[in-house]
Scaffold this motif. Sequence first.
Motif, PDB file in Angstrom:
ATOM      1  N   ILE A 554       0.829  -1.210   0.000  1.00  0.00           N
ATOM      2  CA  ILE A 554       0.000   0.000   0.000  1.00  0.00           C
ATOM      3  C   ILE A 554       0.862   1.259   0.000  1.00  0.00           C
ATOM      4  O   ILE A 554       0.449   2.307  -0.498  1.00  0.00           O
ATOM      5  N   LEU A 555       2.054   1.165   0.533  1.00  0.00           N
ATOM      6  CA  LEU A 555       2.929   2.336   0.577  1.00  0.00           C
ATOM      7  C   LEU A 555       3.247   2.863  -0.818  1.00  0.00           C
ATOM      8  O   LEU A 555       3.613   4.029  -0.979  1.00  0.00           O
ATOM      9  N   PHE A 556       3.093   2.000  -1.845  1.00  0.00           N
ATOM     10  CA  PHE A 556       3.409   2.411  -3.212  1.00  0.00           C
ATOM     11  C   PHE A 556       2.164   2.832  -3.992  1.00  0.00           C
ATOM     12  O   PHE A 556       2.251   3.133  -5.170  1.00  0.00           O
ATOM     13  N   ALA A 557       1.014   2.858  -3.334  1.00  0.00           N
ATOM     14  CA  ALA A 557      -0.228   3.228  -4.018  1.00  0.00           C
ATOM     15  C   ALA A 557      -0.376   4.742  -4.048  1.00  0.00           C
ATOM     16  O   ALA A 557      -1.222   5.326  -3.378  1.00  0.00           O
ATOM     17  N   GLU A 558       0.440   5.389  -4.846  1.00  0.00           N
ATOM     18  CA  GLU A 558       0.492   6.849  -4.843  1.00  0.00           C
ATOM     19  C   GLU A 558      -0.736   7.497  -5.471  1.00  0.00           C
ATOM     20  O   GLU A 558      -1.088   8.624  -5.148  1.00  0.00           O
ATOM     21  N   THR A 559      -1.393   6.798  -6.393  1.00  0.00           N
ATOM     22  CA  THR A 559      -2.493   7.421  -7.120  1.00  0.00           C
ATOM     23  C   THR A 559      -3.848   7.231  -6.443  1.00  0.00           C
ATOM     24  O   THR A 559      -4.819   7.852  -6.852  1.00  0.00           O
ATOM     25  N   ASP A 560      -3.933   6.398  -5.440  1.00  0.00           N
ATOM     26  CA  ASP A 560      -5.205   6.134  -4.773  1.00  0.00           C
ATOM     27  C   ASP A 560      -5.229   6.839  -3.424  1.00  0.00           C
ATOM     28  O   ASP A 560      -4.529   6.458  -2.488  1.00  0.00           O
ATOM     29  N   ILE A 561      -6.083   7.857  -3.318  1.00  0.00           N
ATOM     30  CA  ILE A 561      -6.142   8.661  -2.099  1.00  0.00           C
ATOM     31  C   ILE A 561      -6.587   7.825  -0.908  1.00  0.00           C
ATOM     32  O   ILE A 561      -6.056   7.953   0.195  1.00  0.00           O
ATOM     33  N   GLN A 562      -7.581   6.947  -1.119  1.00  0.00           N
ATOM     34  CA  GLN A 562      -8.095   6.142  -0.013  1.00  0.00           C
ATOM     35  C   GLN A 562      -7.021   5.193   0.521  1.00  0.00           C
ATOM     36  O   GLN A 562      -6.901   5.002   1.736  1.00  0.00           O
ATOM     37  N   LEU A 563      -6.240   4.604  -0.384  1.00  0.00           N
ATOM     38  CA  LEU A 563      -5.178   3.700   0.055  1.00  0.00           C
ATOM     39  C   LEU A 563      -4.085   4.460   0.803  1.00  0.00           C
ATOM     40  O   LEU A 563      -3.506   3.953   1.766  1.00  0.00           O
ATOM     41  N   LYS A 564      -3.805   5.677   0.358  1.00  0.00           N
ATOM     42  CA  LYS A 564      -2.787   6.476   1.035  1.00  0.00           C
ATOM     43  C   LYS A 564      -3.213   6.795   2.470  1.00  0.00           C
ATOM     44  O   LYS A 564      -2.386   6.863   3.374  1.00  0.00           O
ATOM     45  N   LYS A 565      -4.527   6.969   2.660  1.00  0.00           N
ATOM     46  CA  LYS A 565      -5.018   7.225   4.021  1.00  0.00           C
ATOM     47  C   LYS A 565      -4.829   6.003   4.908  1.00  0.00           C
ATOM     48  O   LYS A 565      -4.544   6.121   6.092  1.00  0.00           O
ATOM     49  N   ILE A 566      -5.014   4.823   4.320  1.00  0.00           N
ATOM     50  CA  ILE A 566      -4.870   3.590   5.098  1.00  0.00           C
ATOM     51  C   ILE A 566      -3.406   3.324   5.433  1.00  0.00           C
ATOM     52  O   ILE A 566      -3.088   2.677   6.439  1.00  0.00           O
ATOM     53  N   ALA A 567      -2.506   3.825   4.612  1.00  0.00           N
ATOM     54  CA  ALA A 567      -1.078   3.525   4.779  1.00  0.00           C
ATOM     55  C   ALA A 567      -0.543   3.977   6.138  1.00  0.00           C
ATOM     56  O   ALA A 567       0.364   3.355   6.700  1.00  0.00           O
ATOM     57  N   ALA A 568      -1.064   5.058   6.680  1.00  0.00           N
ATOM     58  CA  ALA A 568      -0.575   5.581   7.959  1.00  0.00           C
ATOM     59  C   ALA A 568      -1.704   5.560   8.993  1.00  0.00           C
ATOM     60  O   ALA A 568      -2.870   5.765   8.656  1.00  0.00           O
ATOM     61  N   PRO A 569      -1.355   5.297  10.269  1.00  0.00           N
ATOM     62  CA  PRO A 569      -0.028   4.931  10.775  1.00  0.00           C
ATOM     63  C   PRO A 569       0.288   3.463  10.495  1.00  0.00           C
ATOM     64  O   PRO A 569      -0.613   2.666  10.258  1.00  0.00           O
ATOM     65  N   LEU A 570       1.553   3.121  10.540  1.00  0.00           N
ATOM     66  CA  LEU A 570       1.963   1.738  10.351  1.00  0.00           C
ATOM     67  C   LEU A 570       1.528   0.898  11.553  1.00  0.00           C
ATOM     68  O   LEU A 570       1.459   1.383  12.683  1.00  0.00           O
ATOM     69  N   LEU A 571       1.251  -0.366  11.288  1.00  0.00           N
ATOM     70  CA  LEU A 571       0.869  -1.260  12.385  1.00  0.00           C
ATOM     71  C   LEU A 571       1.978  -1.387  13.423  1.00  0.00           C
ATOM     72  O   LEU A 571       1.716  -1.529  14.621  1.00  0.00           O
ATOM     73  N   SER A 572       3.221  -1.334  12.974  1.00  0.00           N
ATOM     74  CA  SER A 572       4.342  -1.424  13.920  1.00  0.00           C
ATOM     75  C   SER A 572       4.341  -0.229  14.875  1.00  0.00           C
ATOM     76  O   SER A 572       4.651  -0.367  16.060  1.00  0.00           O
ATOM     77  N   GLU A 573       3.977   0.963  14.359  1.00  0.00           N
ATOM     78  CA  GLU A 573       3.900   2.150  15.218  1.00  0.00           C
ATOM     79  C   GLU A 573       2.776   2.027  16.223  1.00  0.00           C
ATOM     80  O   GLU A 573       2.934   2.383  17.408  1.00  0.00           O
ATOM     81  N   LEU A 574       1.622   1.525  15.767  1.00  0.00           N
ATOM     82  CA  LEU A 574       0.489   1.326  16.678  1.00  0.00           C
ATOM     83  C   LEU A 574       0.843   0.310  17.766  1.00  0.00           C
ATOM     84  O   LEU A 574       0.507   0.495  18.935  1.00  0.00           O
ATOM     85  N   GLU A 575       1.526  -0.761  17.366  1.00  0.00           N
ATOM     86  CA  GLU A 575       1.914  -1.789  18.323  1.00  0.00           C
ATOM     87  C   GLU A 575       2.808  -1.203  19.423  1.00  0.00           C
ATOM     88  O   GLU A 575       2.590  -1.453  20.620  1.00  0.00           O
ATOM     89  N   LYS A 576       3.801  -0.401  19.029  1.00  0.00           N
ATOM     90  CA  LYS A 576       4.696   0.213  20.015  1.00  0.00           C
ATOM     91  C   LYS A 576       3.940   1.143  20.958  1.00  0.00           C
ATOM     92  O   LYS A 576       4.168   1.158  22.173  1.00  0.00           O
ATOM     93  N   GLU A 577       3.028   1.919  20.380  1.00  0.00           N
ATOM     94  CA  GLU A 577       2.283   2.877  21.197  1.00  0.00           C
ATOM     95  C   GLU A 577       1.385   2.169  22.201  1.00  0.00           C
ATOM     96  O   GLU A 577       1.300   2.566  23.369  1.00  0.00           O
ATOM     97  N   VAL A 578       0.709   1.117  21.752  1.00  0.00           N
ATOM     98  CA  VAL A 578      -0.158   0.357  22.655  1.00  0.00           C
ATOM     99  C   VAL A 578       0.674  -0.302  23.748  1.00  0.00           C
ATOM    100  O   VAL A 578       0.284  -0.333  24.926  1.00  0.00           O
ATOM    101  N   LEU A 579       1.846  -0.834  23.385  1.00  0.00           N
ATOM    102  CA  LEU A 579       2.730  -1.456  24.380  1.00  0.00           C
ATOM    103  C   LEU A 579       3.139  -0.466  25.466  1.00  0.00           C
ATOM    104  O   LEU A 579       3.129  -0.794  26.666  1.00  0.00           O
ATOM    105  N   LEU A 580       3.480   0.743  25.051  1.00  0.00           N
ATOM    106  CA  LEU A 580       3.865   1.774  26.016  1.00  0.00           C
ATOM    107  C   LEU A 580       2.702   2.129  26.943  1.00  0.00           C
ATOM    108  O   LEU A 580       2.879   2.305  28.156  1.00  0.00           O
ATOM    109  N   LEU A 581       1.508   2.224  26.383  1.00  0.00           N
ATOM    110  CA  LEU A 581       0.349   2.654  27.162  1.00  0.00           C
ATOM    111  C   LEU A 581      -0.097   1.602  28.174  1.00  0.00           C
ATOM    112  O   LEU A 581      -0.553   1.938  29.274  1.00  0.00           O
ATOM    113  N   VAL A 582       0.022   0.323  27.822  1.00  0.00           N
ATOM    114  CA  VAL A 582      -0.390  -0.721  28.772  1.00  0.00           C
ATOM    115  C   VAL A 582       0.729  -1.047  29.762  1.00  0.00           C
ATOM    116  O   VAL A 582       0.536  -1.846  30.681  1.00  0.00           O
ATOM    117  N   GLY A 583       1.908  -0.444  29.541  1.00  0.00           N
ATOM    118  CA  GLY A 583       3.001  -0.603  30.510  1.00  0.00           C
ATOM    119  C   GLY A 583       3.721  -1.907  30.368  1.00  0.00           C
ATOM    120  O   GLY A 583       4.273  -2.421  31.350  1.00  0.00           O
TER     121      GLY A 583
END
Length: 583
Positions: A554-583
């Motif tokens: 999806i990161l290479f889907a430059e012409t599709d606006i909807q796909l570009k919206k889905i591209a961020a945030p990355l799942l790895s970023e969400l995982e780190k943030e959730v890990l920090l919040l639950v301690g």
Amino acid sequence: MSRYAVDLIDSDSWDDQLSGVTMLATFIRQGADVRCLLLPSKSRIQKLIDTLGWRATASREMREAAACIVAHLAGDIHLAQFPGAIRCISTLLEDETLLAYWSNCDQQQEFPHLRSGSRSTMHTLIRVTEKIMPEFRHVVQKPTSSGCNELILQGLTILERLASDHHNCMDISSTPGLLSKILAPLCSSTLIRGINNSSTWADVVNGTFKVLCSLIRCPGSTGESLRREISANQQAISNLKSILDRSNGAGQELQMRAMEIVTELALDSSTNTTEETKENLMNQQLEIFLLDKESDAISEKLQTTAGRTLALLTANTKPNSSRVNDSFGRLTKLLDAKNNIKIRIAAVQIMENMCVHCDLDKGRVKDTLLPQVLAGIQSDKRGARQRGDAKQKNSSSAGDEENQNKLAPGNGDENHNSSEQVDNSEIQDSPSTTDQNESSDEGNDEQAATKELQGGLLSLTLVIYDKLISPDDFEDAVEKKGLGNGELFVKKLKTILKENCKETITSLRIVKLCGQIATSMMSRNKYTEQFKNQGFVDSLSEAKKIMSNLESCILFAETDIQLKKIAAPLLSELEKEVLLLVG
């Protein structure tokens, strides 16, 4: 039987070829899918395409049958693989072009030396037009020929389906003279009179509008150039506005197409559409979207199109605040499960855009909108299952257990892909075969729509929680819907996340929204312990492993606006943030 018909196409005998294409066209019109027999053979497809351009030698019957088959295949055809294909296809429009001249009320503007009272008018018109089109004499002899109309409609259907591929769009747009033929009805000064006086002409106009809707969305310079050309033509804009005016008698199908074209023009900054024009368009679409289907005699398709195009416009333009406040209650009611799911999807998207762009009454959001959204999140999957059970029960009561098994969701794809579908025995029972395929397609469409609605409801929840209400207000709304103190809502998010650990675009969006809602809640010191106890982090980590390849694509889907919206945030970023919040 269909295999035999395909073999006849390969014959050197003209009569055999005619029999083969006629039989195949008949099977296709009865609902048979013969693509698996034709698509593997490039030479057969080329032969069928070449037949479309054989006006001098091929009979009209042969060209009509071949056009039907090519239209059936067009969604899978890449023009670059078939030399001369677009020229052959464009000849299907040329026969009917003369019917347009024949019917055109403003022909004297095209030929100012003609006089309506002159006895030589028709002969002069014939001589002038024969130079443009060699086939004119044949058309003039039969100006109401259904064959002519059949060829033009098939040609437009072929172009519409070809245009689903943006490479084909570029070939269509770059073919000399073809785009001007497609644009001719839209730019005609007699368009409105024509569609009101002739159903045949209205069908042709609707066909050209469908092609334009596909071409105008093409990414890059192809679509942009067409949008600028249409917006610069005052007659075209006048015609579109007249069609959108529901009082002028234009059919609802044409209104849908006009709505889509005008929306694409308004979304393109290069067309310099004024804010006033955009606001008028949004008001018009909102009015149609909120109409009652029964009392206002509006089709569900037109209402859905109005909602979908309004959602696109409100995503980029701030709606009129007073109109938003006036329609808030009716839009909220459209979220109710009793409404058509496509209507609900559009309503969710519109409400989200309004929550982002407008100053809404937070009390109404908390007391009216949020409870409706939470009810949809909680119950929508169960509702879809109940609807499916009801359909199976009705099928069983009809006494057709065998067909019921064939229509089961698990068997739909297998039945559809089986090459035996087009064998002789199944052609004999083509109505039931068609019904089975349609039922399977409807089931798949409903599942996809249910997922899309679920994603929309989650996205709207995130916007409301982040921008409009306090955590305490959210907790009050959760309690009102019988979700306890929020623990059941957390459990529901975890369930939704686990159900969507699949490599699909919609599921990826839903998983990311679940993660974003979780981080938003925990960052406000809400439900942290509940998310930890539910093992939300582990589920998110598992989803990341399953979806990492899809996310990278999806990161290479430059012409599709909807796909570009889905591209961020990355799942790895969400995982780190959730890990920090639950301690």
